[in-house]
Scaffold this motif. Structure first.
Motif, PDB file in Angstrom:
ATOM      1  N   PHE A 206      -5.201   1.151   0.626  1.00  0.00           N
ATOM      2  CA  PHE A 206      -4.839   1.779  -0.837  1.00  0.00           C
ATOM      3  C   PHE A 206      -5.663   3.171  -1.219  1.00  0.00           C
ATOM      4  CE2 PHE A 206      -3.641  -2.715  -1.090  1.00  0.00           C
ATOM      5  CZ  PHE A 206      -2.470  -2.780  -1.582  1.00  0.00           C
TER       6      PHE A 206
ATOM      7  N   ALA B  69       0.858  -1.067  -0.148  1.00  0.00           N
ATOM      8  CA  ALA B  69      -0.037  -0.094   0.098  1.00  0.00           C
ATOM      9  C   ALA B  69       0.753   1.222   0.171  1.00  0.00           C
ATOM     10  CB  ALA B  69      -0.982  -0.182   1.309  1.00  0.00           C
TER      11      ALA B  69
ATOM     12  N   THR C  70     -11.408  -2.333  -1.195  1.00  0.00           N
ATOM     13  CA  THR C  70     -10.301  -1.934  -2.089  1.00  0.00           C
ATOM     14  C   THR C  70     -10.793  -2.207  -3.673  1.00  0.00           C
ATOM     15  OG1 THR C  70      -8.690  -3.311  -0.415  1.00  0.00           O
ATOM     16  CG2 THR C  70      -7.901  -2.779  -2.938  1.00  0.00           C
TER      17      THR C  70
END
Lengths: 599, 599
Positions: free
Chosen positions: B291, B239, B322
């Motif tokens: 993320f 990330a 995500t």
């Protein structure tokens, strides 16, 4: 010299080691044959007598090896032809690199398509070869690609430049040529050996070579082999093919080395009746007596391809009316690729003890390159050293030769360790790799590291036929491919019978159950486990032995190089041990009698 | 166009097939979303309404597919991101060639280090992709070598030239970039995503890209994967790594496609506790929610690597916070390399039926190259066709899509034969290759043809553990690697239990004896024999079926091309059949119940 202890390379002409106390006498009337010499040392003065310059040179190198007094002895080479062959490419091959099956850096002769600009190194190499008795060298790969073919014609000046360096040490140079050269280079529409234009082309091309290099040695040819062109395309025999080249060379005293490595490399693994081991015999023995006098049929020492253990090739015992060369491989294609210590002369010596009387030439594929130690692994030098010495005298004891090389290369303080590392290294290598002569359990393509089934379903004719019950190739006359029948007696019967077949060749000749009991008293499966554990353990010991040697004894750089290679040998030997043991344990289901770890 | 029936590529702007009887109306106020359109045909007049140019384009392509009257329908893409990725190299890679895992000739974009001079072909390709609904394309290999890295900087003009061609068809271009670009291109001593200089370098480099290509799509990144650099080198998470690139792209509306293909590719085969199938989940699910919004985590559809049969990747079911892309492979790396007919959309459709609700993007690795049929095997075009159509609407029936493609490509007289050849071709391929989901019995390196043990003792983490008693990988929670526990219920229990695990995935999840009885009622070993005999026989039938089709029906050149590929497919299928059957017969010792020939 380039960083290695140069004793066995050294001296001639330069005076180092060969001082005023050596008297060289060339006497054409002394009665000695070409290259032979008589040597004696008395009261600190060494005398060498020979009929020719070459004899004086060999005697001088002998003088360098001498230690102490010596009553007069005459030495003469066992065979007149003692050749080293190179598999060097002029242009870097996209798969095979600069040197095919080379593990010692680049070529000594060519670099990226051009002649090397380090001809002095070539001179050093020539001295190195001469010092061990080599008198012939072929300069390029037997797989002759298009660019390399031109060495024979418009790049001949490069060959001449190399020949000039080798000539100083009485070494003649040879070229590997393409059988299709009349087409590739000559623009003909055929390479048929019966075609008059083809004969004329070879004659003219050869005449041009000798006009430039009067002592040129001749040609090396790999024909109808692994994709190389050859006479089969025209319905001609290999004698027809070889003799055309021989005719072109004969007026100049040149020779053809014609390889017998002809087999079907597009075999179907399903077809168990075809046996690659039979191929060279089946192709060539019917031609015995048909080859011209200046053709030397070059035969690999075993029937397959330089495996760590093979029986001797029956071709070498079956062609009395043909000049024969036995071919050894110093470059360690299947024997550790100069990352493993593997001193091969005990194997070669054993072959020579069987075939020496039948061969006219000894050929060794070189393991040298532009590496600073010549051979990558410094200890691999010993293979090249002993290859030359055995070609001169096949009766020499390979372990005595090892000590001779050690004595010339290392100080006494290191001699014991090096001897211990190397003496049994071939047996150690055999122990942790393919068992009992079965061969070819290597990774396809690069031939390094284990892959038991890597060639098992391939077109290369190299199978082990392992199943849940047993392993090995039945090559008997009774129930197998009949290969044993290619041997003269008593070998034919010895290999045919389970009672007499040597353990180390068992799986080469027989398919047996894992529970078959060897002459050693062990079962096959237990032998596999034991040798693999022992082989890997022996390598681990070697590491410790080398580490205990103070680096300054041999030079820190050399010490580090050997230590690095030993680390890889340990890793690789463990990988061999585990893959082979696991493979056969999974197949046989039989546990190790000692309960050691099998993954 | 280039020699193939061009119906489904054709028309827009050129007028071919789209005549005066089509009325296109762009109405920004029509209430339709971006790219969506309403289409109707009545009295021979087709009307298309859309809010934007892209919608009109997709509607126009739809018009070309229409046959007969149509009441008004509105179509909108299921996901906004429908990408094709290329593994094209700028410079020919010594091992991987111009296109990594490419089987259709050279790259459409680059040739021997330079931009193609056939940008019209790129335009044709853009139309091809747009016609099936693709709106994004990445131009270069995810393994970014040094030369290719420079596309991001001093070779940006080439990217711009390609972008201009794709822009005509509403396709945005992406670049694969190296995580180490700040070092390789920027001269920094680190690529640490926490380093301000690194952030600044990415920001500046990205700004330069957008100054040249205002509608640039973004980056594709393979990091910490098979030797590519990544954030692990700096102790950062993926990330952390992805978000730096995302921050650079965000001001311009760009996105990062960050691949989840992270696993230990230097595994020890002796270690049975490590399971490559677990790797992506173990690495990425702890990062769910971390993320940036413009990062799309790109996940291969199965947990290993595009085998003919894998379960769906649990990552796709486990990261609700995500953005996810599912990655398919149209280039047939493991499915016959465009020498075998293998229509893959039934597999993709089955994956999409499980994950469609969870993914935001569909990515397909292209199978196209500069081959005149685009895809080498002319029938492989159907995979690219359906990849686009399924990304637009995952609910489409893959066999209906096959017929749609056939109808647009071949005349009616050929449709039946092509349909028969292709419909079950994935099942046929699965039949004669790796059994029951075990995978990876392919030749190492090139991944073509059988080599049962080829990866068994390797570092790649792809094993089958066949021994004399049984075969398969125990991935259960109870006794195995625990991989089944990565699935949500009910899948976790379904795969865990032998009672419920589907036959076709049995060996992916379980190690069982050869005598284990499948839900089908057959034993595992008999299933292996049967499917391999049947699979190879089915291919033999395909050859006859194609031969019976008069060549002029489809054009002689195309007919000959397919016939040639079918010959190779037969040869290869027989080789698969015999190697697999012999391997398992040798190991198990169990004969075929039907007594067929096993070598």
């Amino acid at each position: 010299m380039s960083g290695v202890h140069p004793a066995w390379l050294g001296g001639l002409g330069g005076g180092a080691g060969l001082g005023d106390d050596v008297v060289l006498t060339r006497d054409p009337l002394c009665g000695l044959e070409a290259e032979a010499y008589t040597i004696a040392r008395s009261g600190g003065v060494t005398t060498v007598v020979a009929a020719d310059e070459a004899g004086l040179m060999y005697g001088s190198f002998h003088a360098l090896r001498l230690d102490g007094e010596l009553a007069a002895q005459t030495h003469r080479p066992f065979v007149a032809r003692r050749m080293v062959q190179h598999w060097d490419n002029v242009f870097v091959h996209p798969v095979m690199g600069q040197v095919e099956r080379g593990y010692s850096g680049g070529s000594l002769f060519w670099e990226d398509g051009a002649l090397t600009d380090d001809l002095d190194r070539v001179g050093d190499y020539a001295r190195l070869l001469a010092s061990v008795g080599i008198n012939a060298v072929s300069l390029n790969n037997v797989n002759v690609h298009a660019g390399e073919a031109r060495l024979l014609t418009d790049r001949l000046s490069e060959v001449a430049a190399l020949a000039a360096r080798f000539r100083q040490y009485h070494i003649r140079v040879y070229l590997s040529v393409s059988f299709a050269a009349p087409m590739v280079l000559g623009g003909l529409d055929t390479a048929d050996p019966a075609d008059e234009r083809v004969k004329a082309w070879w004659a003219a091309a050869t005449q041009r070579v000798y006009a430039t290099i009067p002592d040129f040695g001749g040609y090396v040819v790999k024909a109808d082999s692994e994709g190389q062109p050859g006479p089969f395309a025209y319905g001609r025999t290999h004698a027809d093919g070889a003799n055309v080249l021989a005719a072109a060379l004969a007026p100049f005293g040149g020779e053809v080395y014609w390889r017998a490595f002809v087999y079907n490399h597009r075999q179907d693994w399903r077809d168990r009746s075809t046996d690659r081991a039979r191929a060279a015999y089946d192709h060539f023995t019917p031609l015995d007596g048909e080859f011209a006098a200046n053709v030397v049929l070059q035969v690999k020492h075993g029937p397959i391809d330089f495996q760590p253990r093979e029986p001797v090739s029956p071709v070498l015992l079956s062609m009395p009316r043909t000049s024969l060369a036995v071919e050894f491989q110093a470059t360690q294609e299947y024997t550790g690729q100069q990352r493993h210590v593997c001193y091969l002369p005990p194997m070669w010596s054993s072959v020579l003890s069987t075939v020496a009387g039948a061969v006219d030439a000894v050929v060794t594929v070189s393991n040298a390159g532009d590496d600073r130690y010549w051979t990558n692994h410094p200890l691999a030098q010993a293979n090249l050293y002993a290859a030359g010495r055995l070609a001169w005298d096949p009766a020499l004891d390979p372990i005595a030769l090892l000590d001779e090389w050690i004595g010339l290369t290392f100080p006494p303080a290191a001699a014991g360790v090096v001897h211990e590392l190397m003496r049994d290294s071939w047996a150690v290598y055999e122990g942790y790799t393919s068992p009992l002569g079965v061969g070819f359990m290597v990774h396809p393509g690069d031939h390094y590291g284990p892959d038991v089934d890597g060639y098992e379903y391939s077109r290369w004719g190299t199978y082990h036929f392992a199943d849940r019950d047993g392993v090995g190739v039945d090559r008997t006359r009774a129930t197998g491919t009949g290969f044993t029948g290619q041997y003269p007696q008593p070998l034919a019967d010895e290999y045919e019978s389970l009672d007499t077949c040597p353990d180390e060749l068992l799986l080469f000749f027989h398919h047996v159950p894992y529970t078959h009991v060897l002459h050693s008293g062990k079962t096959v499966i237990q032998h596999i486990y034991d040798t693999h554990f022992q082989g890997a353990a022996a390598v681990a010991e070697m590491v410790g032995r080398w580490a205990a040697l103070p680096p300054e004894t041999v030079g820190e750089d050399l010490h580090a190089r050997v230590a690095d290679r030993l680390r890889e040998q340990v890793r690789s030997a463990n990988e061999w041990r585990d893959q082979i043991n696991t493979y056969f344990h999974r197949k046989s289901g039989i546990p190790d009698a000692q309960g050691r770890r099998i993954y």
